[in-house]
Each structure stands twice: as C-alpha cells, then as structure tokens.
Design an enzyme around this catalytic site. Structure first.
Site, mmCIF file in Angstrom:
data_model
loop_
_atom_site.group_PDB
_atom_site.id
_atom_site.type_symbol
_atom_site.label_atom_id
_atom_site.label_comp_id
_atom_site.label_asym_id
_atom_site.label_seq_id
_atom_site.Cartn_x
_atom_site.Cartn_y
_atom_site.Cartn_z
ATOM 1 N N CYS A 1 -5.972 1.312 5.694
ATOM 2 C CA CYS A 1 -6.512 0.027 6.173
ATOM 3 C C CYS A 1 -5.870 -0.298 7.528
ATOM 4 C CB CYS A 1 -6.222 -1.071 5.153
ATOM 5 S SG CYS A 1 -4.474 -1.522 5.121
ATOM 6 N N CYS B 1 -2.019 -0.771 7.400
ATOM 7 C CA CYS B 1 -1.286 0.498 7.286
ATOM 8 C C CYS B 1 -1.421 1.307 8.574
ATOM 9 C CB CYS B 1 -1.781 1.302 6.092
ATOM 10 S SG CYS B 1 -1.300 0.550 4.536
ATOM 11 N N HIS C 1 0.822 -1.203 0.000
ATOM 12 C CA HIS C 1 0.000 0.000 0.000
ATOM 13 C C HIS C 1 0.865 1.267 0.000
ATOM 14 C CE1 HIS C 1 -4.076 -1.795 1.479
ATOM 15 N NE2 HIS C 1 -3.554 -2.460 0.467
ATOM 16 N N GLU D 1 0.781 3.905 1.811
ATOM 17 C CA GLU D 1 1.230 4.381 3.128
ATOM 18 C C GLU D 1 2.470 3.613 3.585
ATOM 19 O OE1 GLU D 1 -1.779 3.352 2.135
ATOM 20 O OE2 GLU D 1 -3.361 4.085 3.435
HETATM 21 N N1 LIG Z 1 -5.337 3.031 2.028
HETATM 22 C C1 LIG Z 1 -5.085 2.314 0.893
HETATM 23 C C2 LIG Z 1 -6.064 1.523 0.342
HETATM 24 C C3 LIG Z 1 -5.762 0.778 -0.791
HETATM 25 N N2 LIG Z 1 -4.533 0.846 -1.339
HETATM 26 C C4 LIG Z 1 -4.256 0.101 -2.587
HETATM 27 C C5 LIG Z 1 -4.247 -1.372 -2.577
HETATM 28 C C6 LIG Z 1 -4.711 -1.739 -3.963
HETATM 29 O O1 LIG Z 1 -3.638 -1.646 -4.891
HETATM 30 C C7 LIG Z 1 -5.704 -0.661 -4.252
HETATM 31 C C8 LIG Z 1 -7.108 -1.033 -3.841
HETATM 32 O O2 LIG Z 1 -7.639 -1.827 -4.857
HETATM 33 P P1 LIG Z 1 -9.207 -1.918 -5.170
HETATM 34 O O3 LIG Z 1 -9.778 -2.857 -4.175
HETATM 35 O O4 LIG Z 1 -9.787 -0.522 -5.036
HETATM 36 O O5 LIG Z 1 -9.256 -2.428 -6.565
HETATM 37 O O6 LIG Z 1 -5.283 0.441 -3.503
HETATM 38 C C9 LIG Z 1 -3.568 1.658 -0.776
HETATM 39 O O7 LIG Z 1 -2.435 1.745 -1.316
HETATM 40 N N3 LIG Z 1 -3.861 2.366 0.339
#
Ligand SMILES: Nc1ccn([C@H]2C[C@H](O)[C@@H](COP(=O)(O)O)O2)c(=O)n1
Length: 184
Positions: free
Chosen positions: A105, A108, A79, A81
C-alpha cells in the site's frame, strides 16, 4: 550422483519464506508475509501483519465491516512490510529486495522507499484498482524502485513433518549428501 533438480529457486525460497511468516498472522481474513533479502541473498528481515506489540487481541478488533472505523482492524494493524523493515537485523538495507504476498500500500511504499529497498517482488496485485496501490506505483516509478510479479515454478511447496525420517534426517526422495556411498 547428479545434484537434485527439483530444488527451490531463489525467488521461490524467499516468497515461500514470506508465506511461512504469514502463517503467524492472526488476521482471520488476510494473512500477509514479507521477507527482505540483501544483495548477497541473505534474509535480513521477515514480518507479517499483526497488531502492534502490547495491543492485545481481546482489546483490538480483527473485523473490517463496522461503520465505526475505530472498531475495524485497519486503524491498528501493522502491515507485513512495515514489520519486516522494523525487524531487520542490520542497519543498512540499501539495495535490498522485499518479497511480499500483496502489492504494498502507499504507507508501506513510503517505508520501503525510505529504507533504501530497491525491488519489490509480489504475488498478488488484487488491489491494483485502489488509489493506495496507484499511489504506491507512482512513488516507486518516481524513485526507481522496481517491482515485478512473482511467477511460481512449483505450484506447491510442502513441508510434511510426517515424511521426514528423523533417524537419519533425510526427506524423500533421499537427499544425495546423505548417501554414504558418495563418500566412499
Ligand atoms: N501489502 C499489504 C496489504 C495488506 N496487509 C494487511 C493488512 C490487513 O491485516 C490485511 C488486509 O485485510 P483485508 O482488507 O484483506 O481484510 O492485510 C499487509 O500486511 N500488507
């Protein structure tokens, strides 16, 4: 001559930096960026969601709908973060803020807390109903990490390379400091 009024506020500048980093993401559905800022308002780390170093795109999936979790991105992707914390250019990030597109999440949130970050500024809380977000907020509340939603003043921040006058490096409208008159 008065100073420009339309300059970016700090929050906008740092959130825009997070979104610029997100443009590096190869995730076809969601590009997330994060930007960590210290107490002196200096950027000390940026990151975006991506596969771990060396985990090649050809071998690791970017999909999310397979019944086999090993064939979805979630098992592998780092992620934004986490990457921002890992990319930091200073050992001490106590009392820093993190600007991020999506509310962190629970995984993170643990990294944010352990690293000493004290405030989370997010744009979207679209997963507020998910247990991962509820858990994040429970942890943040327990340890006093503040979180707030970013409210943009500008609806758009554009960098248009075609608008830049390369000869005298000003952007339109004229940057006041470039006006020779002011120095004469
Ligand atoms: N706080 C976050 C939430 C999600 N991500 C990233 C992880 C995945 O690459 C994407 C989420 O995928 P989706 O379920 O929307 O197709 O975003 C993050 O980096 N930080």
């Amino acid at each position: 001559m008065n100073c420009r009024e339309d300059y970016l506020e700090w929050d906008e500048y740092f959130m825009a930096t997070a979104f610029l980093a997100a443009k590096r993401s190869k995730d076809p559905s969601t590009q997330v960026g994060a930007c960590i800022v210290n107490e002196d308002r200096v950027i000390i780390g940026v990151g975006y969601n991506g596969m771990p170093k060396g985990c090649e795109d050809g071998e690791f999936p970017w999909g999310k709908h397979s019944d086999d979790s090993l064939k979805n991105k979630y098992m592998y992707v780092c992620h934004a973060e986490l990457n921002a914390v890992l990319n930091k250019n200073t050992a001490n990030i106590k009392n820093c803020k993190i600007y991020v597109a999506l509310f962190p999440c629970n995984e993170c949130a643990k990294v944010i807390i352990q690293s000493g970050i004290k405030e989370v500024i997010y744009l979207s809380d679209k997963h507020a109903h998910k247990k991962t977000t509820v858990a994040s907020k429970k942890m943040f509340d327990a340890v006093g990490v503040r979180y707030r939603q970013f409210v943009p003043k500008h609806s758009k921040i554009v960098i248009d390379f075609n608008q830049i006058n390369w000869d005298n490096m000003n952007q339109l409208p004229d940057t006041p400091i470039k006006n020779r008159k002011d120095f004469e």
